[in-house]
Every structure is written in C-alpha cells, then in structure tokens.
Design a protein around this motif. Structure first.
Motif, mmCIF file in Angstrom:
data_model
loop_
_atom_site.group_PDB
_atom_site.id
_atom_site.type_symbol
_atom_site.label_atom_id
_atom_site.label_comp_id
_atom_site.label_asym_id
_atom_site.label_seq_id
_atom_site.Cartn_x
_atom_site.Cartn_y
_atom_site.Cartn_z
ATOM 1 N N LYS A 293 0.847 -1.025 -0.026
ATOM 2 C CA LYS A 293 0.094 -0.124 -0.133
ATOM 3 C C LYS A 293 0.893 1.306 -0.009
ATOM 4 N N PRO A 294 1.873 1.307 0.834
ATOM 5 C CA PRO A 294 2.611 2.501 0.795
ATOM 6 C C PRO A 294 3.311 2.806 -0.472
ATOM 7 N N ALA A 295 3.707 1.609 -1.166
ATOM 8 C CA ALA A 295 4.383 1.899 -2.254
ATOM 9 C C ALA A 295 3.442 2.500 -3.421
ATOM 10 N N GLU A 296 2.259 2.261 -3.137
ATOM 11 C CA GLU A 296 1.021 2.789 -4.181
ATOM 12 C C GLU A 296 1.144 4.256 -4.056
ATOM 13 N N GLU A 297 1.358 4.700 -2.721
ATOM 14 C CA GLU A 297 1.270 6.264 -2.727
ATOM 15 C C GLU A 297 2.404 6.872 -3.333
ATOM 16 N N GLU A 298 3.468 6.251 -3.618
ATOM 17 C CA GLU A 298 4.464 6.990 -4.166
ATOM 18 C C GLU A 298 4.400 6.902 -5.926
ATOM 19 N N LYS A 299 3.348 6.288 -6.018
ATOM 20 C CA LYS A 299 3.028 6.215 -7.545
ATOM 21 C C LYS A 299 2.619 7.706 -8.147
ATOM 22 N N LYS A 423 8.526 6.573 -19.941
ATOM 23 C CA LYS A 423 8.332 7.288 -18.803
ATOM 24 C C LYS A 423 7.066 7.038 -18.002
ATOM 25 N N TYR A 424 5.964 6.638 -18.736
ATOM 26 C CA TYR A 424 4.851 6.215 -18.103
ATOM 27 C C TYR A 424 4.202 4.745 -18.562
ATOM 28 N N VAL A 425 3.715 3.972 -17.973
ATOM 29 C CA VAL A 425 3.280 2.711 -18.394
ATOM 30 C C VAL A 425 1.667 2.736 -17.784
ATOM 31 N N ILE A 426 0.798 2.545 -18.748
ATOM 32 C CA ILE A 426 -0.503 2.080 -18.589
ATOM 33 C C ILE A 426 -0.977 0.528 -18.756
ATOM 34 N N VAL A 427 -1.231 -0.060 -17.699
ATOM 35 C CA VAL A 427 -1.681 -1.616 -17.899
ATOM 36 C C VAL A 427 -3.045 -1.760 -18.095
ATOM 37 N N CYS A 428 -3.720 -2.247 -18.804
ATOM 38 C CA CYS A 428 -4.861 -2.721 -18.920
ATOM 39 C C CYS A 428 -5.230 -4.202 -18.858
ATOM 40 N N ASN A 429 -5.079 -4.713 -18.032
ATOM 41 C CA ASN A 429 -5.078 -6.075 -17.868
ATOM 42 C C ASN A 429 -6.294 -6.487 -17.026
ATOM 43 N N PHE A 430 -6.727 -7.811 -17.159
ATOM 44 C CA PHE A 430 -7.823 -8.091 -16.283
ATOM 45 C C PHE A 430 -7.708 -8.155 -15.062
ATOM 46 N N ASP A 431 -6.681 -8.684 -14.515
ATOM 47 C CA ASP A 431 -6.313 -8.656 -12.950
ATOM 48 C C ASP A 431 -4.758 -8.608 -12.975
ATOM 49 N N ASP A 432 -4.098 -8.212 -11.600
ATOM 50 C CA ASP A 432 -2.754 -8.157 -11.658
ATOM 51 C C ASP A 432 -2.159 -9.386 -10.942
ATOM 52 N N LYS A 433 -2.721 -10.650 -11.219
ATOM 53 C CA LYS A 433 -2.001 -11.925 -11.115
ATOM 54 C C LYS A 433 -1.016 -12.255 -11.857
ATOM 55 N N TYR A 444 3.987 -4.144 -12.566
ATOM 56 C CA TYR A 444 2.958 -3.370 -11.976
ATOM 57 C C TYR A 444 3.360 -2.632 -10.675
ATOM 58 N N LYS A 445 4.617 -2.998 -10.065
ATOM 59 C CA LYS A 445 4.811 -2.341 -8.794
ATOM 60 C C LYS A 445 5.625 -1.186 -9.067
ATOM 61 N N GLN A 446 5.889 -0.768 -10.485
ATOM 62 C CA GLN A 446 6.884 0.322 -10.552
ATOM 63 C C GLN A 446 6.251 1.744 -10.444
ATOM 64 N N LYS A 447 6.856 2.648 -10.077
ATOM 65 C CA LYS A 447 6.206 4.036 -9.624
ATOM 66 C C LYS A 447 5.643 4.532 -10.739
ATOM 67 N N ASN A 448 6.074 4.231 -12.122
ATOM 68 C CA ASN A 448 5.488 4.999 -13.147
ATOM 69 C C ASN A 448 4.434 4.112 -13.986
ATOM 70 N N THR A 449 3.905 3.129 -13.067
ATOM 71 C CA THR A 449 2.972 2.218 -13.665
ATOM 72 C C THR A 449 1.579 2.508 -13.022
ATOM 73 N N ILE A 450 0.556 2.670 -14.179
ATOM 74 C CA ILE A 450 -0.711 2.821 -13.614
ATOM 75 C C ILE A 450 -1.777 1.440 -14.073
ATOM 76 N N MET A 451 -2.387 0.943 -12.951
ATOM 77 C CA MET A 451 -3.122 -0.211 -13.321
ATOM 78 C C MET A 451 -4.525 0.067 -13.707
ATOM 79 N N LEU A 452 -5.134 -0.222 -14.901
ATOM 80 C CA LEU A 452 -6.444 -0.143 -15.082
ATOM 81 C C LEU A 452 -7.114 -1.469 -15.003
ATOM 82 N N LEU A 453 -7.609 -2.083 -14.215
ATOM 83 C CA LEU A 453 -7.930 -3.628 -14.234
ATOM 84 C C LEU A 453 -9.386 -3.718 -14.642
#
Lengths: 467, 97
Positions: A293-299, A423-433, A444-453
């Motif tokens: 969770k904390p890592a998410e905030e750094e995103k 620079k930025y990564v947008i991931v449109c995956n079904f889940d983050d498994k 998925y955990k990188q700061k520059n990654t945004i997940m759209l599940l």
C-alpha cells in the motif's frame, strides 16, 4: 504402374513447379508481394495435380473428380467463414488432415508394394526399403494427426487447456516411441504401428499447456510436411518429396524461433518437463502483500488521460488477453484517436503475443491497423527508454522485467519487451495476478505504472475517452 | 538408386526452403503457416497416384475408399490453406491505403 509421361519429362515438370513454389515463398518475405507469392504457389499446385492426373490416366475418372470437388467445396466454405482469432486451431486442424492424408497414402503404398512383391512383380532389393519408408511416413503421419487434433481441441476449448498429466507420463511417452519403432522394424501388422503412433501423438499433445501451443503447432506443421515428403519417397513422387522437405524446414524454423522467444527447450515440450512454477515465497522477486500500500502512494499522481494527452510518442503492447477480451476494435479506436491528436503511435509485438507465430499481427491487421505500425521486439526494444507512454493491453509475461532478474523462474532469460523503461506505463489487464509463467510481474509495482484492471474492452474504451 | 536420389532431394529442398523462409518476417508468420498447410496438402499427388493404382488394378473397395479419403483430406488442405492465406494477406494494408 505405367505412366503416360516419360519419367524424365515428369521430373523436369516437377522441377519447374517446385521452383515456382520456391519463387512464391520468396515473395512471402514482403507483405506487399506476399499475395502474389501465395497465388503463384497455388497455381503451381493446381498444375501439379492436373499433371499427376494426366500421368496416371485418371483425368476421366469420376471418383477422383468427385473426391477433389468434395474437398475443395468443404474447404472453401470453411475458409470463408473462419475467424482470425480461430487461426491457431484452424492451422492445427489442417496440420492433422495433412498428416492423416500422408499416413493413408503410406498405408496404400505399403499394401500395394507388398501385393506386387508377393506376386514377384516387385524388385526384392527395393521392397524392404519401400516398406520401411512407408512405415516411417505412416508413423509420422499418425503422430501428426492425433497430436494436431488434440492441439486443435485444446485451442478450441473443447479439451482442457491446462496440461493433462497422467501418472508415469514421460515413461509412457518413451515406451510408446520404443514400441512404435519396434513394431515398424518387425513389420508387425500395419494397424498396430498405426495405433501405437496415434497413441503417442495423443499422449504427447495432451500434456501441452495453452501457452506452449505456438511451439506445438509449429512442430506439428513441420511434421505434416515431413510425413508428406516421406510418403513421397515411398510412392516415388519427386514434387511431393521436395515440397514435403520445404514444409518440414519451415515448421522447424518457426519451432526454433518460438522456443527461443519462450525460453523453452524442444525436448522439454515433447517429453514434457513441466514449466517449473516458482515456490510461492522462494524466487518471487517481490512479495505481493498488504504492505504494498505505501508503495502505491509513491506512484505517479497523473491520471491515464493526462499521461496520454501529454505524451508525444506512445507504444501499444497487445497481448493474448486483448484477443480473449475481443478488444481489438477498441484498441484500434485508441490508436486512431492518438494519431488524430498528432502523436507518434507504434505497436510492439512480442513473438509469443498470441497462440501461434505471428498471430497478433493478423488480429491487428483484421481491424485495419496498418502493418507498418507493427514492430517486432528487436526492432523496437531500444525505443522504450525514449517513449513517453506505453499502453499494455492483456499482456503480462512478455513485459515482465523479472525475466532479467528472477533467476530460477521459468521466464528467467526469456527476452521481454522493455515496457518499464518508458516514462509512464498504463496497464489494461484483467487482473494483476502473475501471467501464465506464474511469476509476479514487477512492472506492476513500478512508480511509473498505472493499473487499469478489468475487461479490456471497457478499460481501453474508457482510456480512449479520457483524453 | 532412385530412392536415394529422392532422399537427397528431400534434404536439399529442406535446406533451400529453410534459407528462403528465413527471410519471411514474423509479421507474416501466421499466413506462412497456413500457406504451409496448403503445401502439405500436396500429398494429394501421392493420394492420386495410389488411388489410380487401386482403381486400375481392381483392388478391394476398401483401398479405393482409403484413397478417396486421402484425396478429400489433402484437397481440404490445398484449397483451404491457399484460400485462408489469401484472405489473411488481403487484410495486411499499409497506412494511407
């Protein structure tokens, strides 16, 4: 049997037709000439069929013409209806038909030779050779047939896609190979050899998992050619021998490319050393857990829409998940909008981004993505670091940076797309498994990654509407 | 003698085929494979040959049936393979077309 054409004439004609097919294949090296190449190969094949019919005096045989017509009509209906997403199972099915046809040719050749030999009309010195060659064609043909049917069944989801492993699987595989060879060598009744090889094809294919299909169908593609070529040696048809050799080589080449791209060994696929799943806690590079969770905030605080509006150049990475979600048209819409806004957009295609070699390219071509926007991994991998935004759609293993670092995992050493360098990564995956390989995706955990599940159809259209 | 020549031809055509097909870009690997389906159907030449022998020598009906099945299957590959390949290649367009 007496032929109408003198052998020399027939060989010359065969040689010219084989050369024609090779010219056709060399035109397949460019998308702009490939259609002409396909047409040339087709014309050469039709001429070959007519010449053979003339040569064996069956041009007037109704039985033959009806058989040909049935095959052509059935297949043309099929060819017009089949969907591009189904291409892997179609190729697998046709591999099987080719294999079975060659096996049947081998059976007839075998029994006809034997008949002539028993009547003392066949040169005894050639008889053994001919008999053994027929047996080899029969074995390869039946292995290809049942193996391909199982592969097609798995791809078409009428059979379980997960590897099916029975107790003592590897032992049974090896035993069946040995028994088949012994049965052929002893010239046991031909149906026994046929049954044993058919069983091996089944046992071999049933343990192959969905993601290993690109390798399997490439291999079966190769075998369907080899079976034909060897049947050609048995019946003494020069053109069949040459074309069989070409098809065999082509399939083998693709098999090698796929093995390299997936970091697998061919022997492992055939005898079934399973993909080792990493132990849950051992090799996983990062533990997916609550303390993330904390890592998410750094995103990054930017929204996907802001990222895409600011980006000058964008690379889209489609994976098989996109095809499963049937989101190709949505991806095309995203591509169109990005181009409309004056951005440079490219597609990066991993060699195994589908269920067969080149599958993703066909899926994108189907929705009118121009093929000069599709780039292979080696062409584009160095461009990621200068790219403003990457959009990953339904892909995991092929963009997992852990492939470079996570020693001991199945994907370690597998070449991947360096999406994370952007620079930025947008991931449109079904889940983050984790993907098929079972290795958590560190991207998925990188700061520059945004997940759209979620369903790629929805997430991609939302993304398209967000800028 | 002839049989060994055929084995040689098999090997040579495999090598030449490998070199030529090596130039096909991954972009076209799926059409390449369905094209190979079509070419593997050229086993119809063998099927025609053995069926012709079966017909001429008034062999048991079973031989003719086996031959006919082989012809039908091989023709499905020839016509289906070339047809599907043509359909796929038609979809590959450059920008601006």
């Amino acid at each position: 049997m007496e032929t109408l054409l003198a052998p020399v004439v027939y060989y010359v004609i065969s040689g010219v037709l084989v050369a024609g097919v090779l010219v056709g294949l060399s035109l397949m090296s460019r998308a702009s000439t490939a259609r002409a190449g396909n047409a040339i190969s087709a014309v050469c094949s039709v001429i070959a069929i007519l010449v053979t019919m003339y040569n064996y005096r069956i041009l007037s045989s109704a039985v033959i013409w009806i058989s040909i017509a049935v095959g052509v009509i059935l297949s043309l209906i099929f060819a017009a209806k089949v969907k591009m997403i189904q291409m892997p199972q179609v190729v697998a099915l046709l591999n099987g038909f080719g294999g079975l046809s060659s096996a049947l040719v081998a059976i007839l050749s075998f029994s006809q030779t034997e008949l002539l030999y028993l009547k003392e009309l066949y040169d005894p010195s050639k008889y053994l050779f001919s008999a053994y060659v027929s047996e080899v064609a029969l074995i390869i043909g039946f292995v290809t047939f049942t193996g391909s049917l199982v592969a097609a069944g798995k791809l078409h989801k009428v059979l379980p896609q997960k590897p099916v492993v029975i107790p003592g699987h590897t032992f049974i595989s090896v035993a069946l190979i040995v028994l088949t060879v012994v049965s052929a060598y002893l010239r046991a009744p031909i149906w026994i050899t046929a049954l044993l090889s058919a069983l091996f094809g089944f046992i071999f294919a049933i343990r192959v998992g969905g993601a290993d299909m690109p390798i399997t169908i490439s291999l079966l593609n190769s075998l369907s050619g080899v079976a034909g070529g060897i049947a050609g040696i048995a019946v003494g048809d020069l053109m069949l021998v040459a074309i069989g050799g070409i098809v065999g080589a082509s399939g083998l080449l693709l098999t090698r490319i796929m093995c390299k791209a997936m970091n697998r060994k061919l022997s492992g696929i055939i005898l079934g050393s399973r993909v080792k799943k990493p132990a849950a806690d051992a090799q996983a590079p990062e533990k997916p857990a609550e303390e993330e969770k904390p890592a998410e905030e750094e995103k990054t605080s930017l929204t996907p829409g802001e990222i895409l509006s600011q980006a000058q150049n964008v690379i889209i990475i489609p994976g098989y998940g996109m095809a499963l979600a049937q989101a190709q048209s949505n991806v095309k819409a995203l591509f169109d909008k990005l181009e409309e806004k004056g951005k440079t957009v490219k597609f990066a295609i991993h060699p195994v981004a589908g269920r067969m070699p080149g599958h993703m390219n066909v899926l994108l071509a189907e929705v009118d993505v121009p093929y000069d926007k599709l780039f292979e991994m080696d062409e584009i991998n160095e461009e990621f670091k200068d790219t403003d935004a990457v959009v990953v759609i339904g892909a995991s293993d092929v963009v997992n940076p852990a492939a470079n670092t996570a020693e001991g995992t199945p994907i370690y050493g597998m070449p991947v797309l360096k999406a994370g360098d952007a620079k930025y990564v947008i991931v449109c995956n079904f889940d983050d498994k984790p993907g098929y390989a079972g290795v958590p995706n560190t991207l998925y955990k990188q700061k520059n990654t945004i997940m759209l599940l979620g369903d790629a159809k929805d997430t991609v259209s939302k993304l398209t509407g967000s800028f | 003698m002839m049989q060994y020549v055929l084995i040689g031809i098999f090997a040579v055509s495999a090598i030449v085929g490998y070199l030529i097909i090596n130039n096909v870009p991954p972009l076209l690997h799926t059409p390449l494979m369905s094209g190979m389906n079509a070419l593997s159907g050229i086993t119809v030449l063998g099927a025609l040959t053995v069926t012709a022998v079966a017909l001429k020598h008034s062999s048991p009906v079973l031989s003719v049936i086996v031959g006919v099945v082989a012809i039908v299957l091989a023709m499905i590959n020839v016509a289906g393979g070339f047809g599907i390949t043509a359909r796929m290649l038609k979809m590959f367009k450059k920008e601006g077309k």
